[in-house]
Write an enzyme that holds these catalytic residues in place. Structure first.
Site, PDB file in Angstrom:
ATOM      1  N   CYS A 137       0.808  -1.222   0.000  1.00  0.00           N
ATOM      2  CA  CYS A 137       0.000   0.000   0.000  1.00  0.00           C
ATOM      3  C   CYS A 137       0.843   1.274   0.000  1.00  0.00           C
ATOM      4  CB  CYS A 137      -0.983  -0.007   1.165  1.00  0.00           C
ATOM      5  SG  CYS A 137      -0.226   0.106   2.803  1.00  0.00           S
ATOM      6  N   HIS A 189      -2.382   0.756   6.850  1.00  0.00           N
ATOM      7  CA  HIS A 189      -2.806   0.759   5.450  1.00  0.00           C
ATOM      8  C   HIS A 189      -3.119   2.188   5.030  1.00  0.00           C
ATOM      9  CE1 HIS A 189      -4.017  -1.317   1.829  1.00  0.00           C
ATOM     10  NE2 HIS A 189      -5.156  -0.661   1.809  1.00  0.00           N
ATOM     11  N   HIS A 201      -6.095   2.202  -3.787  1.00  0.00           N
ATOM     12  CA  HIS A 201      -5.056   1.665  -2.905  1.00  0.00           C
ATOM     13  C   HIS A 201      -4.595   0.314  -3.420  1.00  0.00           C
ATOM     14  CE1 HIS A 201      -7.880  -1.198  -0.589  1.00  0.00           C
ATOM     15  NE2 HIS A 201      -8.605  -0.652  -1.551  1.00  0.00           N
TER      16      HIS A 201
END
Length: 230
Positions: A137, A189, A201
């Site tokens: 990510c 994240h 993402h």
């Protein structure tokens, strides 16, 4: 983080490895061949896959095992683990003060950021990945910004220190969103907000994709939105 990388994170790695007895000729903040050899030695000693690059697993091990390493100017906390997939349940987020800094993304670059981000849709998830062959990510977010001439930190927890805390209703396209998906760190994240409740993402289950912030999983995992557009 690999050959020719520069910045506070490189300084942190070099100083940490040097303090642990690895052969770092000089702490320069530039990831050179000497640093790569030291990283390889560290990975070998700690049974980490030999790559010579500082991926998230290597960084986590360095932070855990370092002895008296000096911290760089940018505060670096334990890096995230592989983000959980929407089939799992994020743990409860414990309150924490949200770090802030001035917005830095020129408004004129937002369209380029979003265009670059969308061109990577479908690229698979790879832990420690920072290229279109595979992203994690934060590696994905860093890559997108780098392609538009902007250098940002490597890991999600340090990227979390960028920008001003905002509400979902107040952020705009180009801003960043952060989540807590497991118990390894407060922020594990991250993604780029696209507007209209959507963010893009590198998902651990399906690679780079677009999701809705209103999704039950992401709504529960949400930590903060950070306004970086100036």
């Amino acid at each position: 983080m690999t050959i020719n990388s520069k910045g506070a994170e490189v300084t942190f790695v070099q100083q940490s490895l040097k303090d642990m007895g690895y052969n770092i000729k000089k702490v320069t903040g530039v990831f050179d061949n000497s640093t790569k050899r030291a990283v390889l030695a560290f990975q070998r000693d700690n049974k980490i896959k030999l790559s010579g690059m500082v991926d998230e697993k290597t960084m986590e091990a360095i932070k855990t095992l370092k002895k008296g390493a000096k911290q760089p100017e940018i505060k670096i906390e334990p890096p995230k683990s592989k983000p959980a997939t929407p089939n799992s349940t994020p743990s409860v987020v414990k309150p924490r003060v949200v770090p802030e800094s001035n917005p830095f993304l020129p408004r004129g670059k937002v369209k380029g950021i979003i265009a670059t981000a969308k061109r990577q849709i479908g690229v698979p998830y790879v832990s420690g990945g920072t290229t279109p062959k595979g992203f994690d990510c934060s590696g994905y977010v860093q890559y997108v910004f780098a392609q538009n001439g902007l250098s940002i930190p490597r890991t999600a927890d340090v990227q979390y220190e960028l920008g001003k805390k905002s509400t979902i209703s107040a952020i705009e396209a180009g801003d960043l969103v952060f989540f807590h998906t497991d118990s390894s760190s407060y922020v594990t994240h991250c993604g780029i907000y696209l507007g209209k409740g959507q963010f893009i993402h590198a998902s651990s289950s399906k690679g780079v994709r677009i999701d809705e912030l209103s999704n039950d999983y992401w709504k529960k995992a949400f930590v903060a939105a950070k306004h970086i557009v100036k």
